[in-house]
Design an enzyme around this catalytic site. Sequence first.
Site, PDB file in Angstrom:
ATOM      1  N   LYS A  65     -14.246 -31.850 -22.686  1.00 40.15           N
ATOM      2  CA  LYS A  65     -15.489 -31.286 -22.133  1.00 40.15           C
ATOM      3  C   LYS A  65     -16.729 -31.706 -22.929  1.00 40.15           C
ATOM      4  O   LYS A  65     -17.820 -31.822 -22.370  1.00 40.15           O
ATOM      5  CB  LYS A  65     -15.397 -29.759 -22.062  1.00 40.15           C
ATOM      6  N   ASP A 101     -17.796 -23.110 -15.248  1.00 39.39           N
ATOM      7  CA  ASP A 101     -16.890 -22.060 -15.749  1.00 39.39           C
ATOM      8  C   ASP A 101     -17.546 -20.672 -15.738  1.00 39.39           C
ATOM      9  O   ASP A 101     -16.957 -19.700 -15.276  1.00 39.39           O
ATOM     10  CB  ASP A 101     -16.433 -22.374 -17.180  1.00 39.39           C
ATOM     11  N   GLY A 129     -15.762 -22.504 -26.750  1.00 34.94           N
ATOM     12  CA  GLY A 129     -16.364 -23.139 -25.579  1.00 34.94           C
ATOM     13  C   GLY A 129     -16.442 -22.215 -24.372  1.00 34.94           C
ATOM     14  O   GLY A 129     -17.457 -22.198 -23.665  1.00 34.94           O
ATOM     15  N   ARG A 151     -13.859 -13.466 -34.630  1.00 33.57           N
ATOM     16  CA  ARG A 151     -13.175 -13.464 -35.940  1.00 33.57           C
ATOM     17  C   ARG A 151     -14.103 -14.093 -36.989  1.00 33.57           C
ATOM     18  O   ARG A 151     -14.326 -13.514 -38.035  1.00 33.57           O
ATOM     19  CB  ARG A 151     -11.878 -14.274 -35.779  1.00 33.57           C
ATOM     20  N   LYS A 155     -20.103 -17.719 -36.291  1.00 31.88           N
ATOM     21  CA  LYS A 155     -20.152 -18.445 -35.004  1.00 31.88           C
ATOM     22  C   LYS A 155     -20.732 -17.545 -33.913  1.00 31.88           C
ATOM     23  O   LYS A 155     -21.494 -18.007 -33.056  1.00 31.88           O
ATOM     24  CB  LYS A 155     -18.746 -18.883 -34.586  1.00 31.88           C
ATOM     25  N   MET A 217      -9.635 -14.102 -19.880  1.00 29.56           N
ATOM     26  CA  MET A 217      -9.842 -15.417 -19.247  1.00 29.56           C
ATOM     27  C   MET A 217      -8.517 -16.153 -19.074  1.00 29.56           C
ATOM     28  O   MET A 217      -8.402 -17.047 -18.240  1.00 29.56           O
ATOM     29  CB  MET A 217     -10.807 -16.260 -20.086  1.00 29.56           C
TER      30      MET A 217
END
Length: 277
Positions: A65, A101, A129, A151, A155, A217
């Site tokens: 991707k 998505d 992503g 976690r 990020k 998901m």
Amino acid sequence: MDRYAVVGNPIAHSRSPQIHAAFARQTGQALRYEALLAPVDGFARTVADFRAHGGRGLNVTVPFKLEAFALATRRTPRAEMAGAVNTLAFEADAILGDNTDGAGLVRDLEANLGLALAGCRILLLGAGGACRGALLPLLASQPAALTIANRSVDKAAALAALFAPEAGAATLDACGFDALAGRRFDLVINATSASLAGALPPLPPGLYAEGALAYDMMYGRGDTPFMAAARADGAARVADGLGMLVEQAAESFTLWRDVRPDTAPVLAELRRQIDGS
Ligand code: NDP
């Protein structure tokens, strides 16, 4: 006949050829849709070859991707913000890159599961992503608040900072799993890959507000570990990501063919097959 394909590595497991063949039959579109295995170091070559042999568009899956993002000569705003491309459309002198998505997720939540996202308190678990692709469409649906928990907290914080200008009236924040203790949400979305390994993000108990939906998901036969844990923790409803898969495919199909397929029968048939497998 116009050619389309899903390209990835591995690819044999992909359900996209079946989904798009069903869309094509239903809408009377004359097209062929294949599964294309690209060598890990041969994405651009595989795409160029497909295009040279009449390819009109591609779906792109793991691990390409980001390469698809780089290959696109122009991109939709949602692909730009997602930092990844899952749909390519070949034009005369350009390659359009899109990311369907997140739109697929929102459509599954709102149209298939009947959840009104406006005013919702949303918890998004993960910062990879899939999480990044979901953020712009989720924020566009005007939730009251959106919390990203991961976690690796840095990020999640980086994503919250990146998407702050898109938040509108929503409160957007980021934290680690421990910091969720005592908070309540109307929608909890698992966008971590923990379920793939049969694992669970370590969440404190009591996250689900009255009537809340837990959405994984990942998809498969029966409850995923996340769905089972959410039920035990009081989620009123649980759902997996099969609807997201079908809806992102419908978004791609609509982009390519300018015809929106009816996803309900296709989703129902896939569900029957997975439950019977
Ligand atoms: P990435 O590899 O980009 O990100 C994985 C994320 O999961 C990271 O945030 C990582 O945290 C976190 N994570 C992994 N293992 C654990 C664990 N044991 N406990 C807590 N957190 C964990 O994956 P993607 O974002 O591409 O995919 C995420 C999921 O979404 C997958 O299950 C994928 O199958 C699904 N998906 C479904 C789609 C659909 O159509 N239904 C479409 C796209 C994705 P850290 O940052 O700390 O490493």
